[in-house]
Design an enzyme around this catalytic site. Sequence first.
Site, PDB file in Angstrom:
ATOM      1  N   GLY A 199      -1.209   5.947  -4.750  1.00  0.00           N
ATOM      2  CA  GLY A 199      -2.141   5.330  -3.794  1.00  0.00           C
ATOM      3  C   GLY A 199      -3.019   6.349  -3.098  1.00  0.00           C
ATOM      4  O   GLY A 199      -3.265   6.251  -1.897  1.00  0.00           O
ATOM      5  N   SER A 200      -3.520   7.330  -3.863  1.00  0.00           N
ATOM      6  CA  SER A 200      -4.194   8.459  -3.211  1.00  0.00           C
ATOM      7  C   SER A 200      -5.697   8.498  -3.423  1.00  0.00           C
ATOM      8  O   SER A 200      -6.317   9.557  -3.312  1.00  0.00           O
ATOM      9  CB  SER A 200      -3.548   9.768  -3.671  1.00  0.00           C
ATOM     10  OG  SER A 200      -2.221   9.805  -3.214  1.00  0.00           O
ATOM     11  N   SER A 201      -6.290   7.368  -3.745  1.00  0.00           N
ATOM     12  CA  SER A 201      -7.755   7.330  -3.788  1.00  0.00           C
ATOM     13  C   SER A 201      -8.292   7.515  -2.382  1.00  0.00           C
ATOM     14  O   SER A 201      -7.702   7.039  -1.402  1.00  0.00           O
ATOM     15  CB  SER A 201      -8.240   5.985  -4.359  1.00  0.00           C
ATOM     16  OG  SER A 201      -8.192   6.009  -5.763  1.00  0.00           O
ATOM     17  N   ASP A 238       9.588   2.790 -11.902  1.00  0.00           N
ATOM     18  CA  ASP A 238       9.420   2.393 -10.508  1.00  0.00           C
ATOM     19  C   ASP A 238      10.522   1.409 -10.157  1.00  0.00           C
ATOM     20  O   ASP A 238      10.382   0.204 -10.319  1.00  0.00           O
ATOM     21  CB  ASP A 238       8.037   1.767 -10.312  1.00  0.00           C
ATOM     22  CG  ASP A 238       7.794   1.372  -8.866  1.00  0.00           C
ATOM     23  OD1 ASP A 238       8.754   1.433  -8.065  1.00  0.00           O
ATOM     24  OD2 ASP A 238       6.664   0.996  -8.531  1.00  0.00           O
ATOM     25  N   GLU A 275      10.607   6.549  -8.288  1.00  0.00           N
ATOM     26  CA  GLU A 275      10.010   6.265  -6.975  1.00  0.00           C
ATOM     27  C   GLU A 275      11.085   5.809  -6.007  1.00  0.00           C
ATOM     28  O   GLU A 275      11.919   4.965  -6.337  1.00  0.00           O
ATOM     29  CB  GLU A 275       8.918   5.195  -7.084  1.00  0.00           C
ATOM     30  CG  GLU A 275       8.334   4.832  -5.709  1.00  0.00           C
ATOM     31  CD  GLU A 275       7.062   4.003  -5.770  1.00  0.00           C
ATOM     32  OE1 GLU A 275       6.209   4.293  -6.636  1.00  0.00           O
ATOM     33  OE2 GLU A 275       6.919   3.083  -4.960  1.00  0.00           O
ATOM     34  N   GLY A 284      -5.102   0.556  -4.027  1.00  0.00           N
ATOM     35  CA  GLY A 284      -6.283  -0.255  -3.754  1.00  0.00           C
ATOM     36  C   GLY A 284      -7.269   0.382  -2.792  1.00  0.00           C
ATOM     37  O   GLY A 284      -7.156   1.566  -2.431  1.00  0.00           O
ATOM     38  N   ASP A 300       2.507   4.518 -16.209  1.00  0.00           N
ATOM     39  CA  ASP A 300       2.451   4.368 -14.753  1.00  0.00           C
ATOM     40  C   ASP A 300       3.211   3.100 -14.337  1.00  0.00           C
ATOM     41  O   ASP A 300       2.980   2.027 -14.913  1.00  0.00           O
ATOM     42  CB  ASP A 300       0.964   4.265 -14.354  1.00  0.00           C
ATOM     43  CG  ASP A 300       0.735   4.405 -12.867  1.00  0.00           C
ATOM     44  OD1 ASP A 300       1.554   5.031 -12.179  1.00  0.00           O
ATOM     45  OD2 ASP A 300      -0.313   3.892 -12.392  1.00  0.00           O
ATOM     46  N   ASN A 334      -2.009  10.552  -7.744  1.00  0.00           N
ATOM     47  CA  ASN A 334      -2.510   9.425  -8.543  1.00  0.00           C
ATOM     48  C   ASN A 334      -3.801   8.839  -7.981  1.00  0.00           C
ATOM     49  O   ASN A 334      -3.864   8.499  -6.789  1.00  0.00           O
ATOM     50  CB  ASN A 334      -1.474   8.299  -8.540  1.00  0.00           C
ATOM     51  CG  ASN A 334      -0.294   8.593  -9.438  1.00  0.00           C
ATOM     52  OD1 ASN A 334      -0.108   9.721  -9.888  1.00  0.00           O
ATOM     53  ND2 ASN A 334       0.497   7.581  -9.706  1.00  0.00           N
ATOM     54  N   THR A 343      -8.273   3.745  -8.042  1.00  0.00           N
ATOM     55  CA  THR A 343      -9.296   2.956  -7.342  1.00  0.00           C
ATOM     56  C   THR A 343     -10.642   3.674  -7.240  1.00  0.00           C
ATOM     57  O   THR A 343     -11.694   3.055  -7.437  1.00  0.00           O
ATOM     58  CB  THR A 343      -8.766   2.588  -5.928  1.00  0.00           C
ATOM     59  OG1 THR A 343      -7.602   1.764  -6.102  1.00  0.00           O
ATOM     60  CG2 THR A 343      -9.798   1.849  -5.114  1.00  0.00           C
TER      61      THR A 343
HETATM   62  P1  13P Z   1      -5.103   4.163  -5.896  1.00  0.00           P
HETATM   63  O1  13P Z   1      -5.171   2.672  -5.880  1.00  0.00           O
HETATM   64  O2  13P Z   1      -5.152   4.728  -4.517  1.00  0.00           O
HETATM   65  O3  13P Z   1      -6.126   4.771  -6.774  1.00  0.00           O
HETATM   66  O4  13P Z   1      -3.662   4.573  -6.476  1.00  0.00           O
HETATM   67  C1  13P Z   1      -3.446   4.646  -7.859  1.00  0.00           C
HETATM   68  C2  13P Z   1      -2.010   4.793  -8.205  1.00  0.00           C
HETATM   69  O5  13P Z   1      -1.162   5.118  -7.401  1.00  0.00           O
HETATM   70  C3  13P Z   1      -1.635   4.532  -9.605  1.00  0.00           C
HETATM   71  O6  13P Z   1      -0.258   4.571  -9.812  1.00  0.00           O
HETATM   72  O1  G3H Z   2      -0.502   1.207  -9.897  1.00  0.00           O
HETATM   73  C1  G3H Z   2      -1.645   0.903  -9.741  1.00  0.00           C
HETATM   74  C2  G3H Z   2      -2.699   1.327 -10.662  1.00  0.00           C
HETATM   75  O2  G3H Z   2      -3.901   1.336  -9.929  1.00  0.00           O
HETATM   76  C3  G3H Z   2      -2.781   0.466 -11.888  1.00  0.00           C
HETATM   77  O3  G3H Z   2      -3.232  -0.798 -11.577  1.00  0.00           O
HETATM   78  O4  G3H Z   2      -1.666  -2.392 -12.689  1.00  0.00           O
HETATM   79  O5  G3H Z   2      -4.015  -3.055 -12.068  1.00  0.00           O
HETATM   80  O6  G3H Z   2      -3.594  -1.495 -13.968  1.00  0.00           O
HETATM   81  P1  G3H Z   2      -3.116  -2.014 -12.648  1.00  0.00           P
HETATM   82 ZN    ZN Z   3       0.916   3.916  -8.161  1.00  0.00          ZN
END
Ligand code: 13P
Ligand code: G3H
Ligand code: ZN
Length: 330
Positions: free
Chosen positions: A217-219, A104, A141, A186, A82, A259, A262
């Site tokens: 960022g889809s939490s 990215d 990305e 987040g 990731d 993804n 969070t």
């Molecule tokens: P969240 O912070 O919304 O869970 O996003 C996670 C993410 O995009 C990891 O690459």
């Molecule tokens: O990209 C964001 C993910 O939530 C991973 O976060 O880099 O703190 O492990 P991290």
């Molecule tokens: Zn991400």
Amino acid sequence: MLVPGKILLDHAFANHYAVGAFNANNMEQVQAIIDAAAETQSPVFIQVSRGALKYSRMTYLRNIILAAAEEHPEIPVAMHLDHGNGLEIVKTAIDLGFTSVMIDGSLDETGKIPLSFEENLAVTKAVVDYAHPFGVSVEAELGTLGGIEDEVGSGQIHVTDPEQAVEFVKQAAVDSLAVAIGTSHGAFKFKEKCVLAHDVLEEIHRRILDMPLVMHGSSSVPDDLVALVNQYGGKMPNTKGVEIAQIQQAIPHGVAKVNVDTDGRIAITGAIRQFFAEHPEKFDPREYLAPARDALKNVVQLRMQQFGAAGNAPKIHQLTLNESKKFYDR
Ligand code: 13P
Ligand code: G3H
Ligand code: ZN
């Protein structure tokens, strides 16, 4: 069963659902994710950030994910890097056996300065050239994550430009493209309500019709999970996530991977806080890590159902049995 990410992406894309991509840093998280996938018969991306690789000292997490794939040969699993930020980390991940990587190129290696379109394209092409001969899929990305209603900038600067997306995928043979449509990482994604640029997503999809798209960022940062954290001594005011209905609205427009990190972090934290509040005398880590693992499994399972991935593992399994065997034996 470990499979190239592209197999999951293409199946999800063709069948109008999204594969959940869940971040892991330790054994309990990997177990929660694979158990959720097994119970719902879902394909899954288990994804590892650079921070996770560092935290787990590289090989630990990789071996735990391989153990999960071995324990569940019937579940197609992509082991995914990731937010790789350059060719070096991509090479490390591929050496470790990752079957999918993200480059990215939206930001520089410090993660702070936006890269130009040309710079992003150059690093992405280098990664594709390196990864594809290994059978490893590449996610790129374009655009930068961030709320479209926050105080930084005028709005449109974050969002992926459909015109650029066309040019980008014409020049770089990526397997999926992460787009910026107003989500951010987040627990504090929006000031008031969830606002996404669905029109931009739809335009991108119209113009690069055969490209699987990815939502970062889809939490959804559910109120009940946050409430549990706060009830037991946490301090997370004014959280705001992406509404599930808006993710479901996006999926038919080319979104094949979603993804989530969070939500799992909050679920784990709530469970552990509750455990300690109710059992201040306990000190065996297994006693608080087991409910934390269950809490994460529940969230992951729900997301797999909500994204439409549930029930699709057997279909991919049939599809990829031979191909994955080849990949595994490389
Ligand atoms: P969240 O912070 O919304 O869970 O996003 C996670 C993410 O995009 C990891 O690459
Ligand atoms: O990209 C964001 C993910 O939530 C991973 O976060 O880099 O703190 O492990 P991290
Ligand atoms: Zn991400």
